[in-house]
Each structure stands twice: as structure tokens, then as C-alpha cells.
Write an enzyme that holds these catalytic residues in place. Structure first.
Site, PDB file in Angstrom:
ATOM      1  N   GLU A 164       0.921  -1.178  -0.136  1.00 50.17           N
ATOM      2  CA  GLU A 164       0.063   0.040   0.013  1.00 50.17           C
ATOM      3  C   GLU A 164       0.894   1.367   0.145  1.00 50.17           C
ATOM      4  O   GLU A 164       1.726   1.471   0.908  1.00 50.17           O
ATOM      5  CB  GLU A 164      -0.823   0.156   1.154  1.00 50.17           C
ATOM      6  CG  GLU A 164      -2.114  -0.955   1.353  1.00 50.17           C
ATOM      7  CD  GLU A 164      -2.778  -0.831   2.414  1.00 50.17           C
ATOM      8  OE1 GLU A 164      -3.920  -1.657   2.660  1.00 50.17           O
ATOM      9  OE2 GLU A 164      -2.778  -0.329   3.454  1.00 50.17           O
ATOM     10  N   CYS A 165       0.587   2.114  -0.935  1.00 48.94           N
ATOM     11  CA  CYS A 165       1.042   3.482  -0.994  1.00 48.94           C
ATOM     12  C   CYS A 165       2.936   3.589  -0.839  1.00 48.94           C
ATOM     13  O   CYS A 165       3.370   3.119  -1.991  1.00 48.94           O
ATOM     14  CB  CYS A 165       0.491   4.444   0.009  1.00 48.94           C
ATOM     15  SG  CYS A 165       0.963   6.145  -0.035  1.00 48.94           S
TER      16      CYS A 165
END
Length: 478
Positions: A350-351
Site C-alpha cells: 500500500e502506498c
């Protein structure tokens, strides 16, 4: 029953993080077991809460997990605590978009908790009474407990503010003088996480605890917290056979209560390596709890310092953080980058994890699991996303709904040709049957079947000594 109170403010920047964290630390140092909570998706404030209390900081976000899970998640996190302190987000009534949904006031009502308003009095005197009156009367469903005046300039200033508030009938529970000792530095995504400045953060925590203890009526704050009634909810559990799920797990968009798939308990735990250290500090506590309950052994590794994945790793989770700040150090750890690139098991990113899996970040080599380039931009991408998975992947199924949030100042090139997620006005996500990577932050408690699916995928691959293993067989579809 868990004694509890919510620390709110009229707006961001009033000092609620300092007051909430100082209150947590002051009560902890008096021998109380304090459970720390944060309204909203923010990862950074909970890192200071954890330092103040010695317990994991936990988020309460109705957008990410649904209204029905707020009280259960709260009770789960507060188990064994004498008192819980919930720090609000932004202004008291600021919610998702133009609504009050997911605001501090919304969560306070769901928890039936008294609210203490932190007011920055630095540039006002009698006007604080009008401000507080407006907030206290705006929603009479709230249990408004009192106010803490912050950044008071002098004894005379304090007297004027107290007299004005006495006329309005609102109790003053504290008056805090201005102090540079409790300041926390910021950068492009807000406060610097506690893990990146542990020594200085500890000193600031000591100063905040002393400031709150000297300036606030701790006995009255504890008494106020104990006025909160019992909650009519049962604690959330990470057990996938019984865990309630929120709207993120529903295909119809309605809040769901169906159970997630049960783990195959007869198998030995699948070892899952979760990125940590100073570069990867963003994550929700419940994710590791869900993975463990689904049949995993969670092991933390530091991409800055560890030159190899933990032996026997079957899956990798790389959450959020600040790899752009540590790009040089991450790039210099070539042995680990090569092992991640060669890893053949499931990866969830994520990210920040997305950036780490890229071919390069700001011109520096990264893992190259994804054939993309990542770099800083001059614009902030921020907001909740009501997303739909448009195809199957290692974690998702076509048509499933996922509520998440974005918070970054980076971009990747090229954008995915076949995005995993779509939402109104946007799309994102690289994925195949092994790797899922996107900018979208998800709270897995709102969709616990993600953990069960990931662990099952990990069980399907052999536990190999990663060093020297064969390269992965495929790249995610872009």
C-alpha cells in the site's frame, strides 16, 4: 465498562494531539492502564499515543470499517484498560466530504463518550465563550464535558477566559501555557512519526505529560470519563470465523455481518514478513491480529537495515510510510532489494509499499517487482475512496467494494493499464494472482477476508530460504 472521553477541537492546529497525548502519558504515569485511540485514518498520531501509553494506538474510522464496528473495535482495543482517551480528527464536526459522517462528533456519539474541547486561546479572550457555546449547542446529542484552554499567554489572560466561560456554564478543565518544549516537527505529510525521532519524541512526551499534569484537573477528567455508560456491543475479534465485517467487505454496499472464511488450522503458521522500521511506519494494528488469527506468523523486517527477508517467508506485506525520505538508504540495501525482486510468494503493498516495489523512486533503484517509476510531485492527493474491485486478484474478487483512503505526494509512471480498483473520478492498483499494490490504504478489520485470502495464498507457496532463490515467474499486469 470502559471509562472514556474524546479530546476534540474546533479545528486542526488547536493542540489536541499535544493535549491528548500528554493526558495519556500523565495518566499512565499515575499507574493507570490507558487505551489510546484516534478518530480517522491517520497513522502518525497513534505512533505518539503508543509511546505515551505502552499500548498499540488504534484507529476508529466509520468510513473505513462502518458504523457498526466502531464500538466493537473500541472495546477490543480497550480490553483491560482503566480508561480510554480518543483523540479526534480536524474540527469536531468535520467529516467525510460535506457530511458529518466519520467526524469526531459522529464517533463520540457512537461511543456515547463525553467530549472535551481543546481551544486555542492565543489570539482571543472573552470570545472563547462564544466559540465554545456554539460548539456545545450545535449538536445537543453530544455529551459535552468541558473545555481545555490551550496556549494561554498569562495569568490575566487565563482569568479573563475563565470568567467568560463561567458565565456560559461550561466547565474549564485546564488552562495550558504556551510551550515550545512540546512542539512536534512536521513535513510534507504532517507530523514526523515517533519512530523516526524516538529520543526527541520521548523528551517532548515527558514535557507534554508534565504540562498537562500541571495545567489540567486530572481528577475531574477521570471523573468525567467514568460518567460514560456501558456500551451495548461485544468486542471485535480477529478470529475470521466470527469477525464482523464492515461495508468494505460488501458487494452491495450495505453493512455486512457475515463471517469471513475460517483458517486451515491444521497447517503450520505461514510466516509473513511485514515491513517496519523508520521508512515503513504506517499500518493498522488489527491487520497483524487478523493475519495471526487466519493462520500466519507475523515477523517484522526493516528494509533499511535487514539484508535478507526472514527465513521461511511465504508472504510479504509492505504498508505505508516515507520511503521517499529514505530512498537513498533503501536503494543502498541491494541484497534485500534483490531478494524481494526474486520472491515468488504473495505480496501486498500500500502506498509506500507501492513505491518500494517500483523499478525506481526519485531516480534511485528499488525492488523492480513492478515495471514502473515513482517520484515526488508538488501536489497532495488526499481523500476517502469508495472503490470497487473490477477483477480478481490475490486479495480481491471482481465486484467487491472496498472503502479506503489516499494520502501521498508521489506519482507512478506509467499508470496501470488495467487498474484493480475504480471509484468515481479515479482508478488505481497493480495486481495479478500474486501481487497487489496500490495507493489505496485499507483497514482490514472492515474486510477481514483479505487476511484469510492472503494467508491461504501464502500456504500455496513453499517456504524457501529467500537468499539465492529463483526469480519470480511473473510481473503484475500494468
Amino acid at each position: 465498562m470502559v471509562a472514556r472521553l474524546v479530546v476534540a477541537a474546533p479545528a486542526s492546529g488547536a493542540g489536541k494531539t499535544t493535549v491528548a497525548t500528554g493526558l495519556m502519558a500523565a495518566l499512565t504515569r499515575r499507574g493507570m492502564a490507558v487505551s489510546p485511540h484516534k478518530v480517522g485514518p491517520d497513522y502518525i498520531d497513534p505512533s505518539y499515543h503508543a509511546m505515551a501509553t505502552g499500548r498499540p494506538g488504534r484507529n476508529l474510522d466509520p468510513w473505513l470499517v462502518g458504523e457498526d464496528l466502531i464500538a466493537p473495535l473500541f472495546l477490543h482495543g480497550a480490553a483491560g484498560a482503566d480508561l480510554a482517551v480518543v483523540e479526534g480528527v480536524m474540527g469536531l464536526y468535520d467529516g467525510a466530504g460535506a457530511s458529518e459522517f466519520a467526524s469526531t462528533a459522529h464517533v463520540a456519539r457512537l461511543l456515547d463518550a463525553p467530549v472535551v474541547l481543546v481551544v486555542d486561546a492565543a489570539k482571543q479572550s472573552r470570545s472563547v465563550a462564544a466559540l465554545v457555546h456554539g460548539f456545545a449547542s450545535y449538536d445537543t446529542r453530544l455529551r459535552f464535558g468541558g473545555v481545555i484552554l490551550n496556549r494561554i499567554g498569562s495569568a490575566r489572560h487565563e482569568d479573563i477566559c475563565r470568567e467568560a466561560l463561567a458565565e456560559s456554564g461550561v466547565p474549564v478543565l485546564g488552562a495550558i501555557r504556551r510551550s515550545d518544549a512540546v512542539a512536534t516537527p512536521s513535513r510534507h505529510l504532517g507530523l514526523v512519526p515517533a519512530a523516526e525521532r524516538r529520543t526527541r519524541a520521548t523528551l517532548a512526551m515527558d514535557a507534554a505529560a508534565a504540562l498537562v499534569e500541571d495545567s489540567c484537573d486530572l481528577e475531574e477528567l477521570v471523573r468525567l470519563a467514568r460518567t460514560a455508560p456501558p456500551l451495548r456491543a461485544r468486542p471485535w475479534t480477529p478470529d475470521p470465523a466470527t469477525a464482523l465485517t464492515g461495508p468494505a467487505a460488501a458487494t452491495s454496499g450495505a453493512a455486512a455481518t457475515r463471517a469471513a472464511p475460517a483458517p486451515e488450522s491444521a497447517r503450520a503458521p505461514a510466516r509473513i514478513a511485514v515491513a517496519g522500521g523508520q521508512a515503513f511506519t504506517f499500518g493498522y494494528t488489527e491487520q497483524a491480529e487478523l493475519l495471526t488469527a487466519a493462520g500466519a506468523e507475523v515477523v517484522i523486517f526493516d528494509p533499511l537495515t535487514d539484508e535478507a527477508l526472514p527465513e521461511g517467508t511465504r508472504g510479504i506485506v509492505v504498508g505505508g510510510g516515507f520511503p521517499e525520505v529514505y530512498a537513498a538508504e533503501l536503494s543502498a540495501n541491494e541484497p534485500l532489494r534483490e531478494e524481494v525482486a526474486a520472491f515468488g510468494g504473495p505480496i501486498s503493498a500500500e502506498c509506500a509499499g507501492l513505491l518500494y516495489l517500483a523499478r525506481e523512486l526519485d531516480g534511485r533503484p528499488m525492488c523492480g517487482v513492478l515495471d514502473i517509476e515513482a517520484g515526488m510531485t508538488g501536489s497532495l492527493t488526499l481523500g476517502y475512496r469508495d472503490a470497487v474491485a473490477v477483477r480478481d486478484s490475490a486479495l480481491t474478487r471482481d465486484g467487491e467494494r472496498y472503502r479506503g483512503h489516499e494520502f501521498h505526494r508521489t506519482a507512478v509512471r506509467p499508470a496501470p493499464e488495467r487498474p484493480l480498483f475504480r471509484w468515481r473520478g479515479g482508478a488505481d492498483g497493480f495486481a495479478d494472482d500474486r501481487v497487489v499494490a496500490s495507493y489505496l490504504h485499507l483497514h482490514w478489520a472492515g474486510s477481514p477476508r483479505l487476511a484469510a485470502r492472503f494467508v491461504r495464498a501464502c500456504h500455496r507457496v513453499p517456504a524457501v530460504p529467500v537468499r539465492g532463490s529463483a526469480p519470480g515467474t511473473s510481473r503484475p499486469t500494468t
